[in-house]
Motif scaffolding. Structure first.
Motif, PDB file in Angstrom:
ATOM      1  N   SER A 251      39.855  37.865  45.079  1.00  0.00           N
ATOM      2  CA  SER A 251      39.427  38.789  44.028  1.00  0.00           C
ATOM      3  C   SER A 251      40.576  39.076  43.068  1.00  0.00           C
ATOM      4  CB  SER A 251      38.919  40.093  44.645  1.00  0.00           C
ATOM      5  OG  SER A 251      37.799  39.870  45.464  1.00  0.00           O
ATOM      6  N   VAL A 252      41.792  39.251  43.611  1.00  0.00           N
ATOM      7  CA  VAL A 252      42.968  39.443  42.757  1.00  0.00           C
ATOM      8  C   VAL A 252      43.103  38.270  41.790  1.00  0.00           C
ATOM      9  CG1 VAL A 252      45.486  39.525  42.731  1.00  0.00           C
ATOM     10  CG2 VAL A 252      44.223  40.888  44.402  1.00  0.00           C
ATOM     11  N   THR A 253      42.965  37.062  42.306  1.00  0.00           N
ATOM     12  CA  THR A 253      43.089  35.858  41.486  1.00  0.00           C
ATOM     13  C   THR A 253      42.038  35.812  40.383  1.00  0.00           C
ATOM     14  OG1 THR A 253      43.957  34.653  43.390  1.00  0.00           O
ATOM     15  CG2 THR A 253      43.183  33.336  41.538  1.00  0.00           C
ATOM     16  N   GLU A 254      40.819  36.165  40.713  1.00  0.00           N
ATOM     17  CA  GLU A 254      39.745  36.109  39.720  1.00  0.00           C
ATOM     18  C   GLU A 254      39.951  37.138  38.616  1.00  0.00           C
ATOM     19  OE1 GLU A 254      37.470  33.710  39.461  1.00  0.00           O
ATOM     20  OE2 GLU A 254      38.676  32.887  41.092  1.00  0.00           O
ATOM     21  N   LEU A 255      40.498  38.306  38.948  1.00  0.00           N
ATOM     22  CA  LEU A 255      40.790  39.298  37.912  1.00  0.00           C
ATOM     23  C   LEU A 255      41.909  38.805  36.994  1.00  0.00           C
ATOM     24  CD1 LEU A 255      38.987  41.151  39.688  1.00  0.00           C
ATOM     25  CD2 LEU A 255      40.547  43.019  39.117  1.00  0.00           C
ATOM     26  N   VAL A 256      42.898  38.144  37.571  1.00  0.00           N
ATOM     27  CA  VAL A 256      43.958  37.565  36.744  1.00  0.00           C
ATOM     28  C   VAL A 256      43.379  36.482  35.844  1.00  0.00           C
ATOM     29  CG1 VAL A 256      46.114  36.248  36.759  1.00  0.00           C
ATOM     30  CG2 VAL A 256      45.763  38.079  38.425  1.00  0.00           C
ATOM     31  N   ARG A 257      42.529  35.651  36.390  1.00  0.00           N
ATOM     32  CA  ARG A 257      41.921  34.578  35.614  1.00  0.00           C
ATOM     33  C   ARG A 257      41.070  35.118  34.462  1.00  0.00           C
ATOM     34  NH1 ARG A 257      41.829  29.689  37.555  1.00  0.00           N
ATOM     35  NH2 ARG A 257      41.886  30.452  39.692  1.00  0.00           N
ATOM     36  N   ALA A 258      40.500  36.314  34.681  1.00  0.00           N
ATOM     37  CA  ALA A 258      39.662  36.933  33.646  1.00  0.00           C
ATOM     38  C   ALA A 258      40.486  37.580  32.542  1.00  0.00           C
ATOM     39  CB  ALA A 258      38.735  37.968  34.276  1.00  0.00           C
ATOM     40  N   GLY A 259      41.821  37.581  32.674  1.00  0.00           N
ATOM     41  CA  GLY A 259      42.674  38.129  31.633  1.00  0.00           C
ATOM     42  C   GLY A 259      42.905  39.617  31.711  1.00  0.00           C
ATOM     43  N   LEU A 260      42.755  40.208  32.910  1.00  0.00           N
ATOM     44  CA  LEU A 260      42.880  41.653  33.061  1.00  0.00           C
ATOM     45  C   LEU A 260      44.290  42.107  33.406  1.00  0.00           C
ATOM     46  CD1 LEU A 260      39.542  42.391  34.958  1.00  0.00           C
ATOM     47  CD2 LEU A 260      40.048  42.742  32.535  1.00  0.00           C
ATOM     48  N   GLY A 261      45.176  41.170  33.722  1.00  0.00           N
ATOM     49  CA  GLY A 261      46.536  41.567  34.057  1.00  0.00           C
ATOM     50  C   GLY A 261      47.270  40.454  34.771  1.00  0.00           C
ATOM     51  N   VAL A 262      48.356  40.826  35.478  1.00  0.00           N
ATOM     52  CA  VAL A 262      49.184  39.854  36.195  1.00  0.00           C
ATOM     53  C   VAL A 262      49.178  40.178  37.677  1.00  0.00           C
ATOM     54  CG1 VAL A 262      50.680  39.547  34.188  1.00  0.00           C
ATOM     55  CG2 VAL A 262      51.315  41.190  35.977  1.00  0.00           C
ATOM     56  N   ALA A 263      49.553  39.192  38.483  1.00  0.00           N
ATOM     57  CA  ALA A 263      49.646  39.383  39.937  1.00  0.00           C
ATOM     58  C   ALA A 263      50.509  38.283  40.519  1.00  0.00           C
ATOM     59  CB  ALA A 263      48.264  39.368  40.575  1.00  0.00           C
TER      60      ALA A 263
END
Length: 316
Positions: A251-263
């Motif tokens: 889920s962390v990866t998918e949020l990063v992929r969506a352009g919501l931030g970094v991880a």
């Protein structure tokens, strides 16, 4: 005479006969194959939702079927609790019979395939657990490589972030990212896994990527308090409060992929569209382990899958 391609329910019929004495004393209802399948799915799933997924029907159908079966038997099969649907002694007994019948039916099918193919066939059901990130990034591509060669082998997949599955004997094989696997399990260390700070190309167009502390961070939540990326961020960027928290690295990866931030992401999840902002986080890497219980090494189906995964999951 066995006719190739014939679908047998003999094993389940024997199961029904074996437990009929538990039922017939109080009712004239005769259990059949769908009844046992329903009970087994709800015992395995523990909830209507998971049972409906196993049976490939909707939740309301499972609920109505359970109510009808309990009414027909005149006995309660499950107790509803906050933890889900808990089987009674009768339901547990029926589920165990159904599991034995299922294994016997798989053996019949394996024998049929062996006759058709002229050789010995690996058969049975192996329960495999891993995290959702390992499932998506590593396991699925590996299974696609070798599973077509095992038509009689069945895999039951579950995703979890801990080792409890093997400890409770709910699974036969586990794939885990860890530095210290439990001592009561046996296995192989397959590869080193590093983490890098990453962002999507779209997100990087609107921020100053040199100042990591000023970026919107996405991180595992308190369900993974000791995750290497959490430890690294707390030590290296103590003033950062994540803008998003997730209960899995996928889920962390998918949020990063969506352009919501970094991880900070594991190497095997850094794919197209993601840009590394750092070198591997030195001192915060982990390892991919393939694990099983000592008693499972006597099961040919488990050993076969274990060896195949060991070959297919060797990372660079």
């Amino acid at each position: 005479m066995l006719i190739p391609g014939t679908h047998y329910r003999l094993a389940f019929t024997h199961s029904i006969l074996a437990v009929s004495q538990l039922i017939n004393a109080s009712t004239h209802y005769r259990l059949d194959y769908p009844d046992l399948s329903l009970i087994l799915a709800l015992v395995r799933g523990g909830s209507l939702a998971r049972a409906s997924t196993l049976l490939k029907v909707d939740v309301s159908t499972v609920f109505r079927a359970v109510r009808r079966l309990e009414a027909a038997l005149g006995q309660q099969l499950f107790e509803k609790s906050r933890a889900g649907y808990l089987p009674t002694t009768l339901a547990q007994t029926l589920a165990e019979q159904a599991e034995r019948a299922e294994r016997a039916e798989q053996a019949l099918e394996a024998a049929r395939i062996g006759v058709e193919q002229g050789g010995e066939v690996i058969s049975g059901t192996v329960r495999l657990t891993c995290t959702d990130s390992v499932l998506q990034g590593l396991l699925l591509p590996a299974l696609a490589k070798f599973m077509p060669g095992y038509p009689a082998l069945t895999i039951e997949l579950s995703t979890s972030n801990d080792f409890a599955n093997l400890s409770r004997r709910d699974a036969d094989i586990a794939l885990r990212l860890t530095r210290t696997p439990p001592e009561h399990l046996v296995g192989r260390r397959l590869a080193e896994v590093s983490y890098r700070v990453c962002a999507s190309e779209a997100y990087l167009k609107s921020v100053d990527s040199e100042d990591l502390a000023s970026l919107t961070w996405i991180a595992p939540d308190d369900f993974l308090p000791d995750h290497p990326t959490v430890v690294w961020r707390r030590q290296q960027l103590p003033g950062v409060t994540p803008g998003y928290r997730c209960n899995s690295m996928l889920s962390v990866t998918e949020l990063v992929r969506a352009g919501l931030g970094v991880a900070a992401l594991p190497d095997f999840l850094i794919g197209e569209g993601l840009q590394p902002l750092s070198e591997p986080l030195h001192g915060y890497d982990t390892a991919l382990w393939l694990l099983t219980r000592p008693d499972c090494r006597a099961l040919r189906s488990v050993v076969t899958l274990f060896d195949e995964l060991g070959r297919a999951l060797r990372l660079p």
